[in-house]
Design a protein around this motif. Sequence first.
Motif, PDB file in Angstrom:
ATOM      1  N   ARG B 119       0.837  -1.193   0.000  1.00  0.00           N
ATOM      2  CA  ARG B 119       0.000   0.000   0.000  1.00  0.00           C
ATOM      3  C   ARG B 119       0.873   1.245   0.000  1.00  0.00           C
ATOM      4  O   ARG B 119       0.617   2.209  -0.692  1.00  0.00           O
ATOM      5  CB  ARG B 119      -0.914  -0.011   1.213  1.00  0.00           C
ATOM      6  CG  ARG B 119      -2.018   1.017   1.118  1.00  0.00           C
ATOM      7  CD  ARG B 119      -3.058   0.746   2.152  1.00  0.00           C
ATOM      8  NE  ARG B 119      -2.473   0.758   3.475  1.00  0.00           N
ATOM      9  CZ  ARG B 119      -2.876  -0.016   4.483  1.00  0.00           C
ATOM     10  NH1 ARG B 119      -3.861  -0.844   4.305  1.00  0.00           N
ATOM     11  NH2 ARG B 119      -2.301   0.050   5.640  1.00  0.00           N
ATOM     12  N   ASP B 120       1.942   1.171   0.778  1.00  0.00           N
ATOM     13  CA  ASP B 120       2.851   2.306   0.858  1.00  0.00           C
ATOM     14  C   ASP B 120       3.505   2.561  -0.497  1.00  0.00           C
ATOM     15  O   ASP B 120       3.678   3.698  -0.912  1.00  0.00           O
ATOM     16  CB  ASP B 120       3.912   2.002   1.916  1.00  0.00           C
ATOM     17  CG  ASP B 120       4.680   3.238   2.302  1.00  0.00           C
ATOM     18  OD1 ASP B 120       4.005   4.231   2.631  1.00  0.00           O
ATOM     19  OD2 ASP B 120       5.918   3.220   2.250  1.00  0.00           O
ATOM     20  N   TYR B 122       2.413   1.416  -3.645  1.00  0.00           N
ATOM     21  CA  TYR B 122       1.589   1.531  -4.844  1.00  0.00           C
ATOM     22  C   TYR B 122       0.244   2.232  -4.636  1.00  0.00           C
ATOM     23  O   TYR B 122      -0.495   2.413  -5.588  1.00  0.00           O
ATOM     24  CB  TYR B 122       1.346   0.143  -5.448  1.00  0.00           C
ATOM     25  CG  TYR B 122       2.619  -0.512  -5.906  1.00  0.00           C
ATOM     26  CD1 TYR B 122       3.208  -0.150  -7.113  1.00  0.00           C
ATOM     27  CD2 TYR B 122       3.260  -1.454  -5.117  1.00  0.00           C
ATOM     28  CE1 TYR B 122       4.390  -0.720  -7.523  1.00  0.00           C
ATOM     29  CE2 TYR B 122       4.455  -2.032  -5.521  1.00  0.00           C
ATOM     30  CZ  TYR B 122       5.014  -1.662  -6.724  1.00  0.00           C
ATOM     31  OH  TYR B 122       6.186  -2.228  -7.126  1.00  0.00           O
ATOM     32  N   GLY B 123      -0.074   2.627  -3.409  1.00  0.00           N
ATOM     33  CA  GLY B 123      -1.371   3.272  -3.194  1.00  0.00           C
ATOM     34  C   GLY B 123      -2.502   2.268  -3.288  1.00  0.00           C
ATOM     35  O   GLY B 123      -2.276   1.101  -3.577  1.00  0.00           O
ATOM     36  N   VAL B 124      -3.740   2.708  -3.050  1.00  0.00           N
ATOM     37  CA  VAL B 124      -4.833   1.739  -3.015  1.00  0.00           C
ATOM     38  C   VAL B 124      -5.630   1.620  -4.299  1.00  0.00           C
ATOM     39  O   VAL B 124      -6.400   0.693  -4.462  1.00  0.00           O
ATOM     40  CB  VAL B 124      -5.838   2.041  -1.888  1.00  0.00           C
ATOM     41  CG1 VAL B 124      -5.201   1.835  -0.548  1.00  0.00           C
ATOM     42  CG2 VAL B 124      -6.407   3.420  -2.028  1.00  0.00           C
ATOM     43  N   SER B 125      -5.475   2.583  -5.218  1.00  0.00           N
ATOM     44  CA  SER B 125      -6.305   2.516  -6.423  1.00  0.00           C
ATOM     45  C   SER B 125      -5.907   1.351  -7.300  1.00  0.00           C
ATOM     46  O   SER B 125      -6.677   0.892  -8.125  1.00  0.00           O
ATOM     47  CB  SER B 125      -6.195   3.787  -7.243  1.00  0.00           C
ATOM     48  OG  SER B 125      -6.732   4.849  -6.528  1.00  0.00           O
ATOM     49  N   GLY B 126      -4.685   0.893  -7.138  1.00  0.00           N
ATOM     50  CA  GLY B 126      -4.267  -0.280  -7.868  1.00  0.00           C
ATOM     51  C   GLY B 126      -3.720   0.017  -9.241  1.00  0.00           C
ATOM     52  O   GLY B 126      -3.699   1.157  -9.688  1.00  0.00           O
ATOM     53  N   GLN B 127      -3.269  -1.041  -9.890  1.00  0.00           N
ATOM     54  CA  GLN B 127      -2.633  -0.923 -11.190  1.00  0.00           C
ATOM     55  C   GLN B 127      -3.441  -1.737 -12.182  1.00  0.00           C
ATOM     56  O   GLN B 127      -3.918  -2.814 -11.853  1.00  0.00           O
ATOM     57  CB  GLN B 127      -1.206  -1.482 -11.124  1.00  0.00           C
ATOM     58  CG  GLN B 127      -0.413  -1.028  -9.920  1.00  0.00           C
ATOM     59  CD  GLN B 127      -0.029   0.431 -10.019  1.00  0.00           C
ATOM     60  OE1 GLN B 127       0.002   0.992 -11.105  1.00  0.00           O
ATOM     61  NE2 GLN B 127       0.260   1.049  -8.900  1.00  0.00           N
ATOM     62  N   PRO B 128      -3.579  -1.236 -13.391  1.00  0.00           N
ATOM     63  CA  PRO B 128      -4.308  -2.027 -14.392  1.00  0.00           C
ATOM     64  C   PRO B 128      -3.421  -3.118 -14.973  1.00  0.00           C
ATOM     65  O   PRO B 128      -2.227  -2.914 -15.157  1.00  0.00           O
ATOM     66  CB  PRO B 128      -4.657  -0.983 -15.460  1.00  0.00           C
ATOM     67  CG  PRO B 128      -3.643   0.093 -15.315  1.00  0.00           C
ATOM     68  CD  PRO B 128      -3.128   0.067 -13.900  1.00  0.00           C
ATOM     69  N   ALA B 217      -5.600 -11.079 -11.708  1.00  0.00           N
ATOM     70  CA  ALA B 217      -5.039  -9.774 -12.063  1.00  0.00           C
ATOM     71  C   ALA B 217      -5.765  -9.075 -13.227  1.00  0.00           C
ATOM     72  O   ALA B 217      -6.103  -7.898 -13.115  1.00  0.00           O
ATOM     73  CB  ALA B 217      -3.548  -9.895 -12.354  1.00  0.00           C
ATOM     74  N   TYR B 220      -9.708  -8.176 -11.957  1.00  0.00           N
ATOM     75  CA  TYR B 220      -9.871  -7.109 -10.976  1.00  0.00           C
ATOM     76  C   TYR B 220      -8.706  -6.155 -11.102  1.00  0.00           C
ATOM     77  O   TYR B 220      -7.745  -6.418 -11.812  1.00  0.00           O
ATOM     78  CB  TYR B 220      -9.904  -7.683  -9.559  1.00  0.00           C
ATOM     79  CG  TYR B 220     -10.924  -8.765  -9.382  1.00  0.00           C
ATOM     80  CD1 TYR B 220     -12.241  -8.566  -9.784  1.00  0.00           C
ATOM     81  CD2 TYR B 220     -10.578  -9.987  -8.837  1.00  0.00           C
ATOM     82  CE1 TYR B 220     -13.179  -9.568  -9.626  1.00  0.00           C
ATOM     83  CE2 TYR B 220     -11.512 -10.995  -8.680  1.00  0.00           C
ATOM     84  CZ  TYR B 220     -12.810 -10.774  -9.077  1.00  0.00           C
ATOM     85  OH  TYR B 220     -13.744 -11.766  -8.927  1.00  0.00           O
ATOM     86  N   GLN B 221      -8.769  -5.086 -10.388  1.00  0.00           N
ATOM     87  CA  GLN B 221      -7.652  -4.161 -10.304  1.00  0.00           C
ATOM     88  C   GLN B 221      -6.567  -4.807  -9.444  1.00  0.00           C
ATOM     89  O   GLN B 221      -6.874  -5.405  -8.423  1.00  0.00           O
ATOM     90  CB  GLN B 221      -8.178  -2.874  -9.667  1.00  0.00           C
ATOM     91  CG  GLN B 221      -7.315  -1.700  -9.841  1.00  0.00           C
ATOM     92  CD  GLN B 221      -7.294  -1.214 -11.273  1.00  0.00           C
ATOM     93  OE1 GLN B 221      -7.816  -1.849 -12.163  1.00  0.00           O
ATOM     94  NE2 GLN B 221      -6.677  -0.082 -11.497  1.00  0.00           N
ATOM     95  N   ASN B 223      -4.571  -4.502  -6.750  1.00  0.00           N
ATOM     96  CA  ASN B 223      -4.391  -3.517  -5.691  1.00  0.00           C
ATOM     97  C   ASN B 223      -4.176  -4.178  -4.349  1.00  0.00           C
ATOM     98  O   ASN B 223      -4.593  -5.302  -4.112  1.00  0.00           O
ATOM     99  CB  ASN B 223      -5.552  -2.509  -5.708  1.00  0.00           C
ATOM    100  CG  ASN B 223      -6.683  -2.922  -4.839  1.00  0.00           C
ATOM    101  OD1 ASN B 223      -6.560  -2.939  -3.623  1.00  0.00           O
ATOM    102  ND2 ASN B 223      -7.783  -3.295  -5.447  1.00  0.00           N
ATOM    103  N   LEU B 225      -5.408  -4.076  -1.549  1.00  0.00           N
ATOM    104  CA  LEU B 225      -6.513  -4.483  -0.678  1.00  0.00           C
ATOM    105  C   LEU B 225      -7.240  -5.708  -1.205  1.00  0.00           C
ATOM    106  O   LEU B 225      -8.144  -6.211  -0.569  1.00  0.00           O
ATOM    107  CB  LEU B 225      -7.516  -3.331  -0.531  1.00  0.00           C
ATOM    108  CG  LEU B 225      -6.948  -2.018  -0.024  1.00  0.00           C
ATOM    109  CD1 LEU B 225      -8.031  -0.961  -0.002  1.00  0.00           C
ATOM    110  CD2 LEU B 225      -6.368  -2.194   1.363  1.00  0.00           C
ATOM    111  N   ASN B 229     -10.029  -8.159   0.931  1.00  0.00           N
ATOM    112  CA  ASN B 229     -11.429  -8.188   0.524  1.00  0.00           C
ATOM    113  C   ASN B 229     -11.940  -9.611   0.398  1.00  0.00           C
ATOM    114  O   ASN B 229     -13.080  -9.903   0.695  1.00  0.00           O
ATOM    115  CB  ASN B 229     -11.617  -7.488  -0.826  1.00  0.00           C
ATOM    116  CG  ASN B 229     -11.504  -6.004  -0.713  1.00  0.00           C
ATOM    117  OD1 ASN B 229     -11.566  -5.463   0.383  1.00  0.00           O
ATOM    118  ND2 ASN B 229     -11.319  -5.329  -1.821  1.00  0.00           N
TER     119      ASN B 229
END
Lengths: 410, 295
Positions: B119-120, B122-128, B217, B220-221, B223, B225, B229
């Motif tokens: 999370r630190d 790559y952030g939470v929005s995720g990568q396509p 992968a 879904y995104q 990410n 989280l 989930n």
Amino acid sequence: MMKRKLLSTLVTAALICSAGTATIAAAQQGKASDDVVKIGVLTDMSGVYADYGGPGAVMAARMAIEDFGGKMFGKNIELVNADHQNKADVAKNITQQWFDRDKVDATFENLNSAVAIAVQGLGKEKNKITVVTGAASSKLTNEECSPNTGIHYLMDTVALGNVVGKAIVKDGGDSWFFLTADYAFGQSLEKDTGDVVKAAGGKVLGSVKHPLSTSDFSSFLLQAQASKAKIVGLANAGLDTVNSIKAASEFGLTKNQNLAALLMLITDVHAVGLNTAQGLYLTEGWYWDMNSETRAWAKRYEERMKKKPNSNHASVYSSVLHYLNAVKAAGTDDTAAVLKKMKDTPINDMFAKGGKIREDGRMVHDMYLFQVKKPSESKAPWDYYTLKGTVKGEDAFQPLALSRCAALKK
Amino acid sequence: MTEIFGVPTQALMGQLMIGLVNGSFYAMLSLGLAVIFGMLNVVNFAHGAFYMMGAFFSWMLLNYFGVNYWWSLLLAPLGVAIVGIIIEKTMLRWLYQLDHLYGLLLTFGLALIIEGIFRDQYGVSGQPYDLPELFKGAFDLGFMMLPKYRAWVIVACLSICFATWFVIERTRLGSYLRAGTENPKLVQAFGINVPLMVTLTYAFGVGLAGLAGVLAAPVYQVNPLMGSNIVIVVFAVVVIGGMGSILGAIVTGLALGLIEGLTKVFYPEASATVVFIIMAIVLLIRPAGLFGREK
């Protein structure tokens, strides 16, 4: 999460220590109630909305304090932040502690409409200023309004629906089906956009509600597909919007129907990727590549956060700076005096030109309709939007005459 | 058009199809959990984190090294398995003799740490992660469009689940494994290296989670989280199926995917909770789970 909390506690402790030992050079006029101006940034630091607000919002607030000069009435301005985990009760506990024990003067950001409603309600009760940027429910300035303490700064569901809804119906998209996040924000967005669509002569065929942070949207999309509506309106935000769009393109929904993302920020577009997001219409209150001022600020932000800011981050910066200027002008951090100054002074900075906080707490500023670029049109990373139209603040936001705010109708 | 309870049959069939896809993911993840619990007696709470790690590894392989989807199907789970081996060798092995709770706490902590790191970064929005060329497009089944990739997910998951079940229940290697968990000392006396077997089992279990991550992968995104989930649902699946029961994990995974799909048609608001309602009912009626044996 714990690490970050520990870290922020340490930072705050360090700030308090340095404030205590700092010698005050010049005699300053004006006085804060408890000597120190302290602001809180309450946001989602680790959940679905952490890129939407999160650490970026805290950084934006920090930049505002730095640009202000770091000091008010000779004392360092303090900044605290907390993670509300998208839970209204957690948010309320933190805010209560901030107001009662930690002597926080005002809270900012407050994303997630359920959180924002709770925090604004508490601000009303405790007579403290609460500035909401990230949350969008129009209830904040209507049923749940708090004209004497609450400010709604960035966008709301009425404006979002107004800008995108009108534009799409005009373009021929006159039958809608909504995919709605099942909480305060999604419901407001669906209702407000639906009203706009109907007023413009369109039809709403139905909607399906999904729980917040759903990872798989395929079955909801099948229902949207079965509705045969021309437009599928995504009344959700953040990761939910991202996942909806991905699933829609995978299931071929976009062949016969069009998507309208009602609340999508550039960080979401970045996450989906231009390949999938191209052609989408969306409404934003700000975009980093609009003029030299926005680019300059975005560059400074990017140097620290390693990514471009979205409109929420920009509005946190703007609102914190506006608040600090108002405290300085009022010569006190007294809620009523500061709020009056904030409302009397127009907002002219890199975020808004001629922005004005109305008596119901609504900050009225121009909104923009953007279309997401094709991958071939995008020249650089984060070069994502083409401006399709500017909607004047008065036209985008709900007119005061239609307000359902009880406190204004005395 | 015929209707069932007011829902057009076509829509219902579509939902069931999607339920099957989700069920495949559940089945594959809960299978790994069941194998690990069965062999190691460890409640592996880090399973979701390994699933997320698998997805991220394949994203990294593509973006940093240009490795395509097919190779990452092999390499990413291998990477995850190696991480698993390190964790088993350095930390988990000390906990086998203790109460389940210790393993659970350790793996839960690990999950938080691993998630926090990603999370630190790559952030939470995720990568396509784009679909592989081969799977772009969809089959027209008449009642719905089935994206080719989702069809592949069903086929891949079911074959892997079947292969695992077959190896453990029907081969000599599997019989060693099962014997090793019943009575490690005795099996060791026959000259079989039980600790090595246990390590490899853990590696295999988390590798499965990693593989599920690679499969997920493009859907879904990618990410940080995504693991937390899904892991709670997967635990519910394992509890309903019966802790440690391999067949139970597979069957319940698929069945719950279907039930969830149906809930989304009839009462979408409850789709996030229905699994837990079922879990509560099963626990009341059959505390050992549908396929579990009372000890």
